[in-house]
Design an enzyme around this catalytic site. Structure first.
Site, PDB file in Angstrom:
ATOM      1  N   ASN A 113       3.879  -8.958  -0.189  1.00 36.02           N
ATOM      2  CA  ASN A 113       2.633  -8.726  -0.923  1.00 36.02           C
ATOM      3  C   ASN A 113       2.931  -8.822  -2.413  1.00 36.02           C
ATOM      4  O   ASN A 113       3.825  -8.112  -2.899  1.00 36.02           O
ATOM      5  CB  ASN A 113       2.099  -7.312  -0.658  1.00 36.02           C
ATOM      6  CG  ASN A 113       1.470  -7.154   0.725  1.00 36.02           C
ATOM      7  OD1 ASN A 113       1.393  -8.097   1.495  1.00 36.02           O
ATOM      8  ND2 ASN A 113       1.029  -5.932   1.019  1.00 36.02           N
ATOM      9  N   GLN A 114       2.204  -9.661  -3.124  1.00 36.42           N
ATOM     10  CA  GLN A 114       2.392  -9.743  -4.572  1.00 36.42           C
ATOM     11  C   GLN A 114       1.043  -9.618  -5.274  1.00 36.42           C
ATOM     12  O   GLN A 114       0.531 -10.566  -5.888  1.00 36.42           O
ATOM     13  CB  GLN A 114       3.105 -11.062  -4.948  1.00 36.42           C
ATOM     14  CG  GLN A 114       4.550 -11.131  -4.453  1.00 36.42           C
ATOM     15  CD  GLN A 114       5.437 -10.024  -5.043  1.00 36.42           C
ATOM     16  OE1 GLN A 114       5.222  -9.592  -6.177  1.00 36.42           O
ATOM     17  NE2 GLN A 114       6.402  -9.536  -4.273  1.00 36.42           N
ATOM     18  N   ASP A 125      10.693  -8.128   4.386  1.00 39.38           N
ATOM     19  CA  ASP A 125       9.929  -7.765   3.199  1.00 39.38           C
ATOM     20  C   ASP A 125      10.829  -8.040   1.988  1.00 39.38           C
ATOM     21  O   ASP A 125      12.056  -8.105   2.113  1.00 39.38           O
ATOM     22  CB  ASP A 125       9.556  -6.282   3.285  1.00 39.38           C
ATOM     23  CG  ASP A 125       8.884  -5.795   2.019  1.00 39.38           C
ATOM     24  OD1 ASP A 125       8.008  -6.511   1.500  1.00 39.38           O
ATOM     25  OD2 ASP A 125       9.270  -4.703   1.546  1.00 39.38           O
ATOM     26  N   ARG A 126      10.242  -8.232   0.805  1.00 34.80           N
ATOM     27  CA  ARG A 126      11.055  -8.579  -0.355  1.00 34.80           C
ATOM     28  C   ARG A 126      11.496  -7.330  -1.124  1.00 34.80           C
ATOM     29  O   ARG A 126      12.644  -6.902  -1.044  1.00 34.80           O
ATOM     30  CB  ARG A 126      10.270  -9.530  -1.287  1.00 34.80           C
ATOM     31  CG  ARG A 126      11.146 -10.221  -2.316  1.00 34.80           C
ATOM     32  CD  ARG A 126      10.311 -10.938  -3.387  1.00 34.80           C
ATOM     33  NE  ARG A 126       9.878  -9.990  -4.416  1.00 34.80           N
ATOM     34  CZ  ARG A 126       9.166 -10.316  -5.488  1.00 34.80           C
ATOM     35  NH1 ARG A 126       8.751 -11.564  -5.660  1.00 34.80           N
ATOM     36  NH2 ARG A 126       8.820  -9.393  -6.376  1.00 34.80           N
ATOM     37  N   ASP A 127      10.549  -6.734  -1.851  1.00 36.43           N
ATOM     38  CA  ASP A 127      10.912  -5.632  -2.760  1.00 36.43           C
ATOM     39  C   ASP A 127      11.333  -4.389  -1.983  1.00 36.43           C
ATOM     40  O   ASP A 127      10.634  -3.915  -1.095  1.00 36.43           O
ATOM     41  CB  ASP A 127       9.726  -5.301  -3.671  1.00 36.43           C
ATOM     42  CG  ASP A 127       9.317  -6.486  -4.527  1.00 36.43           C
ATOM     43  OD1 ASP A 127      10.207  -7.122  -5.135  1.00 36.43           O
ATOM     44  OD2 ASP A 127       8.109  -6.805  -4.563  1.00 36.43           O
ATOM     45  N   ASP A 138      10.341  -1.666   4.010  1.00 34.52           N
ATOM     46  CA  ASP A 138      10.612  -0.330   3.454  1.00 34.52           C
ATOM     47  C   ASP A 138       9.355   0.528   3.376  1.00 34.52           C
ATOM     48  O   ASP A 138       9.385   1.617   2.816  1.00 34.52           O
ATOM     49  CB  ASP A 138      11.279  -0.442   2.072  1.00 34.52           C
ATOM     50  CG  ASP A 138      10.349  -0.998   1.009  1.00 34.52           C
ATOM     51  OD1 ASP A 138       9.511  -1.868   1.345  1.00 34.52           O
ATOM     52  OD2 ASP A 138      10.449  -0.579  -0.162  1.00 34.52           O
ATOM     53  N   GLU A 172      13.577  -2.439  -5.855  1.00 35.62           N
ATOM     54  CA  GLU A 172      12.143  -2.191  -6.108  1.00 35.62           C
ATOM     55  C   GLU A 172      11.950  -1.769  -7.563  1.00 35.62           C
ATOM     56  O   GLU A 172      12.617  -0.842  -8.035  1.00 35.62           O
ATOM     57  CB  GLU A 172      11.661  -1.084  -5.152  1.00 35.62           C
ATOM     58  CG  GLU A 172      10.306  -0.507  -5.453  1.00 35.62           C
ATOM     59  CD  GLU A 172       9.176  -1.492  -5.200  1.00 35.62           C
ATOM     60  OE1 GLU A 172       8.456  -1.781  -6.168  1.00 35.62           O
ATOM     61  OE2 GLU A 172       9.021  -1.936  -4.051  1.00 35.62           O
TER      62      GLU A 172
HETATM   63 MG   LIG Z   1       8.802  -3.458  -0.023  1.00 28.50          MG
END
Ligand SMILES: [Mg+2]
Ligand SMILES: [Zn+2]
Length: 433
Positions: free
Chosen positions: A293-294, A250-252, A379, A258
């Site tokens: 998810n963006q 996952d990115r953020d 996360d 975040e």
């Molecule tokens: Mg995340």
């Protein structure tokens, strides 16, 4: 479809005196022979060798190809004209799309698959592209979400530039029209002269983003690494023949801090230890694939172009630690209406927004991943749920949201919990070994 191999190299850096560069032995076999075998195994039987320096060594070794079960035409360049000029001289032999291979690369690529995507994209040229741990001294491609090349950024790169880590490799599928863009009467190179000219003329170039093995063997160090990669099985393991495990990230809140939406490059900052952790994944030869998810794209708060800049910042910060993402999938959708400036066509119930597994499933199809042996690090429980829906396992990290959406996912339990990505990767290096 013909395979055109640029076989005129001298091999000076390899210290070769009795043979041209493509004849350098790699684990006991001439590199050029490995290329022919690799292409033949994907159904190609028609080869055009563009030779120059010590052409007779190549002609004597291969003859007309009968011994290898293929047909080889040898074309001696009248004079060295660079990687593109050589094809211009042989234009009359090329009437349909063809593969271009540089004679100093060790490859294990499903060329038939790449050629098929070329035909379906309608592009004039398709360029093999992958990330590496030194994009600063590589030619990189800036591509849109559909894989169309927007810019070719040639080395050397100015200090401080945000560099997408998608390096163009010396492997193309070209339509004959591409040769019309090669200027006469001068030496020219595809990456530095012809592709930029084609982009300026509005021609369509596509990137073929792949995990498959393509590396040049032009120096003793690289040659030694190539031989080690053959011996360890790494060359074959990355091919589309073999399903392989991946680590989804996952990115953020996992890779970067975040901030409830990152809309510009300057707002992206890696969490501590992330570059080292991703580099560990890279060194293990496991694909590292971001799935993010963006929904702010659908909400009209950031554009695709804005996100490309954010992801170039992500690539650049990872590259500073010699780390890279093998691929990145993003969901730009959001199901509910109600934001000013929202993009109505992205306001949909999609299959890619986590907790749905669409991005993992798409990644698995593109790169032939074994989802049952793959893991995701996230996360939020929505991340964990997406991994489980795809048949993968998942680690919840305590950075970012730290699993604060547990109430919405009462039945979702991570397979492991770790304080941060570095610790999660330490765990994965043991369980995936
Ligand atoms: Mg995340
Ligand atoms: Zn989506």
């Amino acid at each position: 479809m013909k395979i055109v191999i640029l076989a005129g190299g001298k091999g000076t850096r390899l210290g070769l005196t009795d043979r041209p560069k493509p004849m350098v032995p790699v684990a006991g076999k001439p590199l050029l022979q490995r290329q022919v075998e690799a292409a033949r195994d994907h159904g190609f039987a028609d080869f055009l060798f563009l030779t120059g320096h010590m052409a007779h060594v190549i002609e004597d070794h291969f003859g007309d190809g009968t011994a290898m079960g293929v047909a080889i035409t040898h074309f001696r360049e009248p004079e060295p004209l660079g990687t593109a000029g050589a094809l211009r001289a042989a234009r009359h032999l090329l009437n349909e799309p063809f593969v271009v291979l540089y004679g100093d690369t060790l490859i294990d690529v499903d060329l038939a698959h790449m050629a098929d995507l070329h035909r379906r994209s309608g592009a004039v040229g398709t360029i093999f592209a992958h990330p590496n741990d030194h994009p600063y001294d590589s030619d990189v491609l800036d591509v849109d979400e559909g894989g169309r090349v927007l810019r070719l950024m040639a080395k050397p790169h100015p200090d401080g530039v945000l560099l997408p880590n998608l390096v163009s490799a010396a492997l193309y599928v070209l339509s004959p029209e591409a040769i019309d863009h090669v200027l006469a009467d001068r030496a020219s190179d595809w990456a530095h002269d012809v592709f930029p000219a084609m982009l300026r003329a509005g021609k369509r170039l596509h990137a073929y983003r792949s995990l498959e093995y393509v590396k040049d063997m032009g120096t003793p160090d690289r040659l030694a690494r190539g031989e080690a990669d053959i011996a360890s099985g790494r060359v074959a393991r990355l091919s589309l023949r073999h399903p392989k495990p991946a680590i989804f990230l996952d990115r953020d809140g996992v890779l970067n801090i975040e901030r409830n939406g990152i809309h510009k490059a300057a707002d992206l900052a890696l969490l501590p230890g992330v570059a080292d952790a991703v580099r560990r994944i890279n060194l293990a030869g496991i694909p590292a694939i971001c799935v993010t998810n963006q929904p702010d794209v659908a909400k009209g708060m950031v554009t695709f172009e804005g996100l490309r800049a954010v992801h170039a910042a992500l690539d650049t910060q990872l590259a500073a630690g010699k780390a890279y993402l093998d691929d990145l999938f993003l969901c730009p959708h959001h199901p509910e209406a109600g934001w000013p400036g929202e993009v109505s066509e992205l306001k949909i119930e999609c299959e890619c927004r986590k907790p749905r597994p669409g991005m993992l499933v798409e990644a698995a199809a593109r790169h032939r991943l074994d989802l049952s042996a793959s893991w995701l690090v996230g996360d939020r429980h929505a991340d964990i749920a997406a991994a489980h829906a795809a048949g993968a396992r998942a680690i919840l990290v305590e950075t970012g949201h730290g699993g604060n959406d547990a109430a919405r996912y009462p039945d979702v339990k991570p397979d492991h919990v770790a304080p941060d990505l570095a610790s999660a990767v330490g765990y994965l290096m043991e369980v995936m070994a």
